[in-house]
Design an enzyme around this catalytic site. Structure first.
Site, PDB file in Angstrom:
ATOM      1  N   ARG A 147      11.553  -2.206  10.961  1.00  0.00           N
ATOM      2  CA  ARG A 147      10.469  -1.787  11.861  1.00  0.00           C
ATOM      3  C   ARG A 147      10.244  -2.816  12.954  1.00  0.00           C
ATOM      4  NH1 ARG A 147       5.426   0.248   8.223  1.00  0.00           N
ATOM      5  NH2 ARG A 147       4.293  -1.072   9.681  1.00  0.00           N
ATOM      6  N   ARG A 194      -0.535  -9.104  13.176  1.00  0.00           N
ATOM      7  CA  ARG A 194      -1.088  -8.081  12.282  1.00  0.00           C
ATOM      8  C   ARG A 194      -1.986  -8.717  11.219  1.00  0.00           C
ATOM      9  NH1 ARG A 194       4.280  -5.464  10.377  1.00  0.00           N
ATOM     10  NH2 ARG A 194       3.019  -4.112   9.067  1.00  0.00           N
ATOM     11  N   LYS A 227       0.844  -1.217   0.000  1.00  0.00           N
ATOM     12  CA  LYS A 227       0.000   0.000   0.000  1.00  0.00           C
ATOM     13  C   LYS A 227       0.872   1.257   0.000  1.00  0.00           C
ATOM     14  CE  LYS A 227      -2.087  -1.056   3.877  1.00  0.00           C
ATOM     15  NZ  LYS A 227      -1.422  -2.346   4.182  1.00  0.00           N
ATOM     16  N   ARG A 264      11.684  -6.057   4.669  1.00  0.00           N
ATOM     17  CA  ARG A 264      11.574  -4.592   4.508  1.00  0.00           C
ATOM     18  C   ARG A 264      12.615  -3.857   5.358  1.00  0.00           C
ATOM     19  NH1 ARG A 264       5.953  -1.709   5.401  1.00  0.00           N
ATOM     20  NH2 ARG A 264       6.021  -2.855   7.358  1.00  0.00           N
TER      21      ARG A 264
END
Ligand code: AP5
Length: 217
Positions: A160, A171, A13, A127
């Site tokens: 993160r 999540r 996103k 990531r």
């Protein structure tokens, strides 16, 4: 042009929102980014949100709605915006509907980016994010030229806290329980489009652009 990007954590996103915003010259509104800044600056909202975020849970609707209501009033939202990571619950979607109705506005398009849970785990666990400018990388799919260093500003990249395997699982569970119902919600309003988000970032962006052009003209 007001667009919502829906999809599992890590589906892409943020990556696509940045490209759309650049193309249309409208802001990206991502509560996740706003919350991470608040956590970093240790504001009251940041302190409240931190434990939820680090454990992979959604931050309470009341906190998120306060943030969004303020953000949508900013002058840069007049020409439109991309909502990336909002709404995430039916309560948030209903509240957004009311806010827009009051302002005489509407959402024209909701894009649901779709990949398998196994693929998002790969995307999230690799990531890396620049600690200074926030630019996003992936150790395999979008590596920086020099390992661990941002191509743009030369600062260090970090992982993160919520990209740890255990938190990713939580999540995804929260997505299934609380956010996935928004797909039928917006389908019912006749503004939902699904996009296969497997493959190259540019190819996915082309598919998104072909959906945006007809509604923006
Ligand atoms: P948030 O920051 O919104 O996280 P998220 O929805 O979990 O989404 P991500 O940012 O993790 O992923 P993304 O879909 O943007 O993917 P990206 O483009 O980065 O929220 C964090 C937390 O804040 C939540 O858990 C919650 O606690 C709280 N929160 C936020 N909004 C809230 C709300 N409305 N209500 C309540 N709580 C809220 O891509 C991921 C990786 O994949 C990158 O490395 C990228 O380079 C790579 N990638 C992207 N596209 C591709 C591709 N096509 N192929 C290969 N790799 C790709």
């Amino acid at each position: 042009m007001r667009i919502i990007l829906l999809g599992m954590p890590g589906v892409g996103k943020g990556t696509q929102a940045k490209k759309i915003c650049e193309a249309l010259n409208i802001p990206q509104i991502a509560p996740g980014d706003i919350l991470r800044k608040a956590v970093k600056s240790r504001t009251e909202i940041g302190l409240e949100a931190k434990a939820y975020m680090n454990s992979g849970k959604l931050v309470p609707d009341k906190v998120i709605l306060g943030i969004i209501e303020d953000r949508l009033k900013a002058p840069d939202c007049e020409r439109g915006y991309i909502l990336d990571g909002f709404p995430r619950t039916v309560v948030q979607a209903n509240a957004l509907g009311l806010m827009l109705k009051k302002a005489g506005q509407e959402i024209k398009l909701v894009i649901s980016l779709e990949v398998s849970p196994a693929e998002v785990v790969k995307r999230l666990s690799g990531r890396r994010v620049c600690s200074s400018c926030g630019r996003m990388y992936h150790i395999k799919f979008k590596p920086s030229q020099q390992e661990g260093i941002c191509d743009k500003c030369g600062e260090a990249l970090y992982q993160r806290e919520d990209d740890q395997e255990k938190t990713i699982k939580k999540r995804l569970e929260q997505y299934r329980e609380q956010t996935a119902p928004l797909i039928s919600y917006y389908k019912g309003l006749g503004i939902l489009e699904k996009v296969d988000a497997r493959g190259e970032i540019e190819e996915i962006f082309k598919k998104i652009t072909s959906l945006i052009n007809p509604v923006s003209s």
